[in-house]
Design an enzyme around this catalytic site. Structure first.
Site, mmCIF file in Angstrom:
data_model
loop_
_atom_site.group_PDB
_atom_site.id
_atom_site.type_symbol
_atom_site.label_atom_id
_atom_site.label_comp_id
_atom_site.label_asym_id
_atom_site.label_seq_id
_atom_site.Cartn_x
_atom_site.Cartn_y
_atom_site.Cartn_z
ATOM 1 N N ASP A 32 -36.494 8.234 59.453
ATOM 2 C CA ASP A 32 -37.173 7.574 58.345
ATOM 3 C C ASP A 32 -36.299 6.386 57.911
ATOM 4 O O ASP A 32 -35.116 6.588 57.591
ATOM 5 C CB ASP A 32 -37.312 8.588 57.206
ATOM 6 C CG ASP A 32 -37.962 7.989 55.957
ATOM 7 O OD1 ASP A 32 -38.228 6.775 55.956
ATOM 8 O OD2 ASP A 32 -38.180 8.753 55.000
ATOM 9 N N GLU A 82 -7.833 -1.677 63.778
ATOM 10 C CA GLU A 82 -7.831 -0.511 64.651
ATOM 11 C C GLU A 82 -8.636 -0.823 65.906
ATOM 12 O O GLU A 82 -9.032 0.068 66.647
ATOM 13 C CB GLU A 82 -8.362 0.729 63.929
ATOM 14 C CG GLU A 82 -9.688 0.544 63.240
ATOM 15 C CD GLU A 82 -10.117 1.768 62.443
ATOM 16 O OE1 GLU A 82 -10.258 2.835 63.046
ATOM 17 O OE2 GLU A 82 -10.323 1.634 61.228
ATOM 18 N N CYS A 114 -8.696 2.417 58.676
ATOM 19 C CA CYS A 114 -9.220 1.358 57.805
ATOM 20 C C CYS A 114 -8.248 0.956 56.705
ATOM 21 O O CYS A 114 -8.586 0.161 55.827
ATOM 22 C CB CYS A 114 -10.537 1.804 57.175
ATOM 23 S SG CYS A 114 -11.706 2.395 58.384
ATOM 24 N N THR A 155 -23.591 3.258 60.901
ATOM 25 C CA THR A 155 -22.450 2.771 60.105
ATOM 26 C C THR A 155 -21.534 1.865 60.933
ATOM 27 O O THR A 155 -20.350 1.759 60.651
ATOM 28 C CB THR A 155 -21.643 3.938 59.483
ATOM 29 O OG1 THR A 155 -20.940 4.633 60.506
ATOM 30 C CG2 THR A 155 -22.532 4.916 58.753
ATOM 31 N N SER A 204 -15.256 13.795 57.152
ATOM 32 C CA SER A 204 -14.567 12.540 56.783
ATOM 33 C C SER A 204 -14.990 12.078 55.393
ATOM 34 O O SER A 204 -14.176 11.559 54.624
ATOM 35 C CB SER A 204 -14.813 11.444 57.825
ATOM 36 O OG SER A 204 -16.139 10.969 57.761
ATOM 37 N N HIS A 236 -13.406 1.154 49.568
ATOM 38 C CA HIS A 236 -13.621 1.012 51.011
ATOM 39 C C HIS A 236 -15.056 1.463 51.279
ATOM 40 O O HIS A 236 -15.454 2.561 50.864
ATOM 41 C CB HIS A 236 -12.627 1.893 51.782
ATOM 42 C CG HIS A 236 -12.983 2.070 53.220
ATOM 43 N ND1 HIS A 236 -13.233 0.997 54.057
ATOM 44 C CD2 HIS A 236 -13.170 3.189 53.975
ATOM 45 C CE1 HIS A 236 -13.534 1.453 55.258
ATOM 46 N NE2 HIS A 236 -13.510 2.771 55.239
ATOM 47 N N LYS A 245 -20.779 7.365 46.102
ATOM 48 C CA LYS A 245 -20.358 8.752 45.848
ATOM 49 C C LYS A 245 -18.992 8.776 45.154
ATOM 50 O O LYS A 245 -18.747 9.608 44.287
ATOM 51 C CB LYS A 245 -20.265 9.530 47.169
ATOM 52 C CG LYS A 245 -21.612 9.852 47.777
ATOM 53 C CD LYS A 245 -21.433 10.716 49.011
ATOM 54 C CE LYS A 245 -22.768 10.928 49.690
ATOM 55 N NZ LYS A 245 -22.780 12.055 50.601
ATOM 56 N N ASN A 278 -20.043 -1.869 58.590
ATOM 57 C CA ASN A 278 -18.644 -1.460 58.454
ATOM 58 C C ASN A 278 -17.716 -2.485 59.095
ATOM 59 O O ASN A 278 -17.957 -2.935 60.218
ATOM 60 C CB ASN A 278 -18.454 -0.088 59.127
ATOM 61 C CG ASN A 278 -17.187 0.623 58.669
ATOM 62 O OD1 ASN A 278 -16.378 0.056 57.949
ATOM 63 N ND2 ASN A 278 -17.033 1.856 59.101
ATOM 64 N N SER A 310 -8.941 6.772 57.685
ATOM 65 C CA SER A 310 -9.013 8.131 58.237
ATOM 66 C C SER A 310 -7.718 8.485 58.939
ATOM 67 O O SER A 310 -6.978 7.630 59.416
ATOM 68 C CB SER A 310 -10.161 8.231 59.237
ATOM 69 O OG SER A 310 -11.386 8.171 58.560
#
Ligand code: CAA
Length: 393
Positions: A32, A82, A114, A155, A204, A236, A245, A278, A310
Site C-alpha cells: 500500500d 560507510e 551513520c 529506506t 535497529s 538522524h 518516533k 537515507n 548502527s
C-alpha cells in the site's frame, strides 16, 4: 574574556539528478503506498548513477561552499562515510586533490556507520578551538543500499553534505558539552564481501530509540538544560518516521504550546529528507539544512541534535543559531537541485542499482554523457578510479 564560538560556517548539499517515486516502488512491490508515505515517511528516493560515488558527490557538495581564499586555510578534511571506495586510501585524499586544497592539509576518512560525520564535526570543532584561524572541511556522504525487494529498500537514497567548520561561524555555534554512548550491537553492518547492508530492521529502530533516551538523559544531567531550552530537535533520519518516533519519546516533557513548536520544527526538518531518502552519515545534516531552510527559527535559538550510527554509537549535542544564519547556505540552489531531478521508472532504478562499478578490478569506461554534475567518475583503469571535473574533461 568571552568564549570562542566555533561551529558550522557554511553547508553545501549534493544529490544526483535521478529519483524514484515511492508510490511507484510500493505498487511494484505489492505494498500500500500509504505504508511508504505515512508508515515509513518517504516520498522520493535518490537513485545513484554509476558515474557518482561518495567522492564525486562530496566534491559536488563542497565546491558549492569553498571560496578561493579558503583553500589555504583548510587544515583538515574529515570524511565520514560507510560507502568508502578503498580499504586503505581515504576518500578525503581524493577529495582534497579534486578540490585543489593546499598540501599542508590532513585528509582522513572516518567510519562508524551513520555517525561518521558527527565524529568529524566534533573533532573539527575541537581542532578549531585550538587553532582558531583554521578551517576544517567535514563531509557526510553515502549511498544507502539494502538490496532489491528487501524491507530496507524503501529506506535507500544517497548524497553528500559538506560543512565548513570555523571560529565565529555564520550558521550555528556548537555547545562544548555533548553526551555519547557506545555499545557493541549487531543491528546493521556490512561485511567486507558485501555491497548491501545486513540489517535487523526492527531491532535497529529499538536500539536507535534506546540510544536517544540514554544520550538525552545524560546530556540533561551534564548541562542542566531541559526540553524547554530547545527551539527544535533534529534527528538522524534513516527514514523520516524514525525521527518522529524519537521526538514522540520526549514530547511529553514539554508544555502543550512548546510541543506544537517542536512538532512544527520537526515537520520542517524532515521535508528535504522525505524527498531524498537515507544519506546514512549525512542524514542528520540534511535534516538540519531542511530545518534551517523551512523552519520558523530565530538567531539565538538552541537546536538539539541526535546522531546515531548502527553498531552502535549515539550522541546528543546542541548548537545555537547565529544572526543571518541563512547566509551560510544557498537556499535557492538547493530548491533548484531538488526540483530539477528526473523521475526514473522502477525498471530503470533496478537496472541502475545493478550497474554500480563491479568489484572485479577490470578496466571500465562509464557512459558519462548523461551526468551533468561538475565532478563525476569516468571509470576505472589499472585498478584506479578515474575522477574527472567537467571543466577538465
Ligand atoms: N498505511 C500506513 N502505515 C502503514 C501501513 C499502511 N497501509 N502499513 C504499515 N504501516 C506502518 C506500520 O504500522 C509501521 O509503523 P510503526 O513503525 O509506527 O509501527 C510502519 O508502516 C512500517 O511497517 P513495518 O514495520 O511492517 O515495515 P517493515 O517491516 O517492512 O520494515 C523497517 C520497516 C524495519 C524500518 C525497514 O524499512 C528496515 O529494515 N529499514 C532499514 C533499517 C533502518 O533504517 N533502521 C533505523 C535505525 S538504524 C539507523 O538509523 C542507521 C541507519 O541509517 C541504517
Amino acid at each position: 574574556m568571552s568564549e570562542l564560538k566555533v561551529g558550522i560556517d557554511r553547508v553545501g548539499f549534493y544529490t544526483p539528478r535521478l529519483y524514484l517515486e515511492m508510490t511507484d516502488l510500493a505498487l511494484a512491490r505489492g505494498e500500500d503506498p500509504a505504508k511508504y508515505h505515512v508508515g515509513i515517511g518517504q516520498d522520493k528516493q535518490a537513485v545513484i548513477p554509476p558515474t557518482q560515488d561518495v567522492v564525486t558527490m562530496a566534491a559536488n557538495a563542497a565546491t558549492q561552499i569553498l571560496r578561493p581564499e579558503d583553500r589555504s586555510r583548510i587544515k583538515m578534511v574529515l570524511f565520514g562515510t560507510e560507502s568508502g571506495v578503498d580499504n586503505s586510501k581515504a576518500t578525503a585524499v581524493y577529495l582534497a586533490h579534486l578540490l585543489n586544497l593546499a598540501a599542508d592539509t590532513r585528509a582522513i576518512e572516518l567510519k562508524q556507520a551513520c555517525y561518521g560525520a558527527t565524529a568529524g564535526l566534533q573533532l573539527a570543532a575541537d581542532y578549531v578551538r585550538a587553532h582558531p584561524d583554521a578551517l576544517v572541511l567535514v563531509i557526510g556522504a553515502d549511498i544507502a543500499r539494502y538490496g532489491l525487494r528487501t524491507p530496507g529498500e524503501v529506506t535507500q537514497g544517497g548524497g553528500a553534505v559538506a560543512m565548513l567548520v570555523s571560529a565565529d561561524p555564520q550558521i550555528m555555534a556548537l555547545d562544548a558539552q555533548s553526551a555519547y554512548h557506545t555499545a557493541d550491537v549487531m543491528d546493521f553492518w556490512r561485511p567486507l564481501d558485501r555491497t548491501e547492508a545486513l540489517v535487523d530492521g526492527r531491532y535497529s529502530t529499538n536500539v536507535y530509540l534506546d540510544f536517544f533516551k540514554q544520550t538525552w538523559t545524560a546530556y540533561q544531567q551534564q548541562t542542566g538544560r531541559t526540553i524547554a531550552d530547545f527551539a527544535a530537535l533534529a534527528f538522524h533520519l534513516p527514514f523520516t518516521k524514525m525521527g518522529r518516533k524519537g521526538l514522540r519519546q520526549v514530547l511529553p516533557e514539554a508544555s502543550a504550546a512548546h510541543q506544537q513548536e517542536l512538532t512544527a520544527a520537526f515537520e520542517a526538518s524532515q521535508l528535504d529528507n522525505r524527498n531524498v531518502g537515507n544519506l546514512y552519515t549525512g542524514s542528520l545534516y540534511l535534516s538540519l539544512l531542511s530545518l534551517w531552510r523551512h523552519g520558523d527559527l530565530r538567531a539565538g535559538d538552541r537546536i538539539g541534535c541526535f546522531s546515531y550510527g548502527s553498531g552502535a554509537e549515539g550522541e546528543f549535542y546542541s548548537g545555537v543559531l547565529q544572526p543571518d544564519y541563512q547566509r551560510g547556505f544557498d537556499d535557492a540552489a538547493l530548491t533548484t537541485l531538488l526540483a530539477d531531478r528526473r523521475a526514473v521508472s522502477v525498471a530503470e532504478y533496478e537496472e541502475l542499482f545493478q550497474q554500480q562499478l563491479p568489484n572485479n578490478g577490470q578496466d571500465v569506461q562509464l557512459a558519462v554523457g548523461a551526468d551533468s554534475a561538475p565532478y563525476y567518475l569516468a571509470g576505472r583503469q589499472h585498478q584506479q578510479r578515474q575522477y574527472r571535473h567537467r571543466m577538465e574533461a
